[in-house]
Design a protein around this motif. Structure first.
Motif, PDB file in Angstrom:
ATOM      1  N   ALA A  99       0.836  -1.207   0.000  1.00 44.67           N
ATOM      2  CA  ALA A  99       0.000   0.000   0.000  1.00 44.67           C
ATOM      3  C   ALA A  99       0.867   1.252   0.000  1.00 44.67           C
ATOM      4  CB  ALA A  99      -0.939  -0.006   1.204  1.00 44.67           C
ATOM      5  N   PHE A 100       1.984   1.202   0.728  1.00 45.98           N
ATOM      6  CA  PHE A 100       2.916   2.335   0.704  1.00 45.98           C
ATOM      7  C   PHE A 100       3.457   2.552  -0.705  1.00 45.98           C
ATOM      8  CE2 PHE A 100       4.414   1.489   5.370  1.00 45.98           C
ATOM      9  CZ  PHE A 100       3.152   1.819   5.825  1.00 45.98           C
ATOM     10  N   ASP A 130       2.002   1.941  -3.488  1.00 44.55           N
ATOM     11  CA  ASP A 130       0.964   2.581  -4.295  1.00 44.55           C
ATOM     12  C   ASP A 130       0.823   4.063  -3.957  1.00 44.55           C
ATOM     13  OD1 ASP A 130       0.392   0.174  -5.527  1.00 44.55           O
ATOM     14  OD2 ASP A 130      -1.207  -0.350  -4.107  1.00 44.55           O
ATOM     15  N   LYS A 131       1.114   4.401  -2.728  1.00 42.72           N
ATOM     16  CA  LYS A 131       0.874   5.760  -2.227  1.00 42.72           C
ATOM     17  C   LYS A 131       2.073   6.686  -2.410  1.00 42.72           C
ATOM     18  CE  LYS A 131      -0.837   8.019   1.996  1.00 42.72           C
ATOM     19  NZ  LYS A 131      -1.280   7.778   3.407  1.00 42.72           N
ATOM     20  N   PHE A 132       3.277   6.136  -2.298  1.00 44.44           N
ATOM     21  CA  PHE A 132       4.483   6.968  -2.305  1.00 44.44           C
ATOM     22  C   PHE A 132       5.389   6.569  -3.456  1.00 44.44           C
ATOM     23  CE2 PHE A 132       3.370   6.399   2.283  1.00 44.44           C
ATOM     24  CZ  PHE A 132       2.943   7.706   2.538  1.00 44.44           C
ATOM     25  N   ASP A 133       5.700   7.508  -4.330  1.00 43.83           N
ATOM     26  CA  ASP A 133       6.572   7.224  -5.473  1.00 43.83           C
ATOM     27  C   ASP A 133       7.968   6.814  -5.044  1.00 43.83           C
ATOM     28  OD1 ASP A 133       4.532   7.827  -7.225  1.00 43.83           O
ATOM     29  OD2 ASP A 133       5.199   9.899  -7.565  1.00 43.83           O
ATOM     30  N   ALA A 190       5.675   9.746   4.399  1.00 40.29           N
ATOM     31  CA  ALA A 190       4.816  10.881   4.043  1.00 40.29           C
ATOM     32  C   ALA A 190       5.541  12.203   4.227  1.00 40.29           C
ATOM     33  CB  ALA A 190       3.544  10.874   4.881  1.00 40.29           C
ATOM     34  N   GLU A 209       5.063   4.841   7.870  1.00 41.61           N
ATOM     35  CA  GLU A 209       4.231   5.595   6.913  1.00 41.61           C
ATOM     36  C   GLU A 209       4.355   7.097   7.159  1.00 41.61           C
ATOM     37  OE1 GLU A 209      -0.272   5.569   5.001  1.00 41.61           O
ATOM     38  OE2 GLU A 209       0.121   4.485   6.889  1.00 41.61           O
TER      39      GLU A 209
END
Length: 444
Positions: free
Chosen positions: A359-360, A362-365, A442, A438
């Protein structure tokens, strides 16, 4: 308070490191050689489960396990009891002078649990590097050959021979040469960075390695092929499917001893007792250490009887190899792994962590790759496509350490964050640790 009573919650009462840790760190600078580093210089008071408590009263979530050592948890009561009982009887005789039963018990256990149902023998040693070095000695003695094949991104230890086997220069090899000769390095099936893509990686990498061995070394000269079934310090690189079986087949066909370095991957860490089990690989020799004895120093080489027995009498051993207290601890640790189904627990940990880590991605390039098995997982941080991003790793670790999460870096390029929680850690601590990670990602 016993280690089993360590409260399983993160608690931060001072800055990290705290004042007491900083005071000892100041003493350390004038007492301990500067070449000995520490990832996070908080000085430990006690530990248990998934928590490490420092002398300032902070409780940190442990995603390191002392680099995959405390698989059964820190100060597991069974380990402590068995080791203490042995210490009260005798601390040392040297197995080569006056032997003792616990050494034989550990060897019998290793012969039973390691891959393959062939007849085996084991020797006990002090460290993973010593185990790898002895595996090479055994292979050379048994084959009458000298050359050793290793792989890109490998880590095998810090002795002269094992530094030569290790790929990464800084900090492990820089300034310490010359190294042992007859070491030949081959391509690794690093799927994330394979030029033609991950689907082609396994067969192509195996073919490239075999071609180089045949043309540049000569199969008739190779005593051993040494490889980590999942590379540790190299960045938790899981060989692409098909790579290891092809290498084993090549070694069998050419009289080369296939050595699996399972120092970091062994003893339930990957969700199998050994990482070789995942693809049904049966090594000729297997080296173990780290998780073998619940935190006490012990290592081993286990292998085919005809290979292990090829060495002349007195050719293997060492003063402290198979220390009686460490042997007692190893028997207790193995009992804990089997009776508590820690291989199953490692798989549960892997499912929980990989779900979040994907999931990380998918969320963080910045998260270029997620990989690993069981409780041995990692993320590779990148920028501008796949360019390694060690600067981001440093920032993430700084944030996580300040928030009370013990994390380690890894990788040839210094751009991998590796996670090795104790197999007895609770799900809530895992989730909380991943929440902190996370936050750090972020904030990049």
């Amino acid at each position: 308070m016993a280690a089993t009573e360590v409260v399983q919650s993160r608690r931060i009462v001072t800055e990290i490191p705290g004042p007491k840790s900083r005071a000892i760190q100041k003493r350390r600078s004038s007492a301990v050689a500067q070449g000995v580093g520490s990832v996070l210089p908080v000085y430990v008071e006690r530990a248990g489960g998934g928590i490490v408590e420092d002398i300032d009263g902070n409780s940190l979530i442990d995603f390191g396990s002392g680099i995959a050592v405390t698989n059964v948890g820190n100060a597991d009561p069974r380990v402590v009891e068995r080791a203490a009982e042995q210490l009260a009887r005798f601390t040392h005789t040297c197995f080569m002078v006056n032997p003792y039963e616990a050494y034989v018990d550990v060897c019998e256990a290793l012969n039973r649990v390691t891959p393959g149902d062939h007849e085996k023998r084991s020797i006990l040693l002090n460290s993973g590097a010593e185990a790898v070095e002895n595996a090479v000695k055994i292979a050379r003695s048994a084959t009458g050959r000298q050359a050793v094949v290793v792989f890109d991104h490998a880590y095998h230890g810090r002795t002269n021979l094992t530094m030569g086997l290790t790929a990464k220069n800084m900090p492990y090899k820089h300034g310490f040469g010359p190294f042992a000769g007859e070491i030949h390095r081959m391509p690794m099936a690093y799927a994330y960075r394979w030029p033609t893509g991950p689907d082609n990686c396994g067969p192509e990498a195996a073919a490239a390695a075999i071609d180089q061995i045949v043309k540049q070394v000569g199969t008739e000269n190779v005593a051993a092929m040494v490889i980590e079934p999942i590379q540790g310090e190299g960045g938790f690189i899981e060989p692409a499917p098909g790579f290891l079986p092809a290498l084993v087949e090549f070694c069998r066909a050419n009289g080369i001893v296939f050595v699996a370095d399972e120092v970091q991957t062994g003893f339930a860490r990957t969700g199998d007792m050994f990482a070789c089990d995942h693809e049904g690989i049966v090594p000729d020799l297997i080296t173990t250490a780290k998780g073998i004895a619940g935190g006490l120093p012990l290592a081993a080489v286990t292998g085919r009887a005809e290979l292990m027995d090829a060495v002349h009498g007195g050719g293997l051993g060492g003063t402290y190899g198979g220390n009686p207290a460490a042997c007692a601890a190893a028997l207790a640790a193995l009992e804990a792994i089997e009776s508590d189904d820690l291989t199953g627990r490692a798989r549960e940990i892997g499912e929980l962590m990989l779900d979040r880590l994907n999931a990380f991605a998918d969320k963080f390039d910045v998260v270029g790759d997620v990989r690993g098995r069981g409780a041995m997982v990692a993320i590779e941080l990148v920028k501008d496509g796949k360019e390694p991003n060690p600067e981001a790793v440093a920032q993430v670790l700084k944030h996580c350490h300040a928030r009370g999460l013990i994390l380690l870096s890894a990788g040839t390029y210094g751009n991998v964050i590796r996670m090795l929680p104790p197999l007895v850690i609770g799900d809530e601590l895992l989730r909380e640790g991943l929440d902190i990670l996370e936050e750090a990602l972020a904030g990049l």
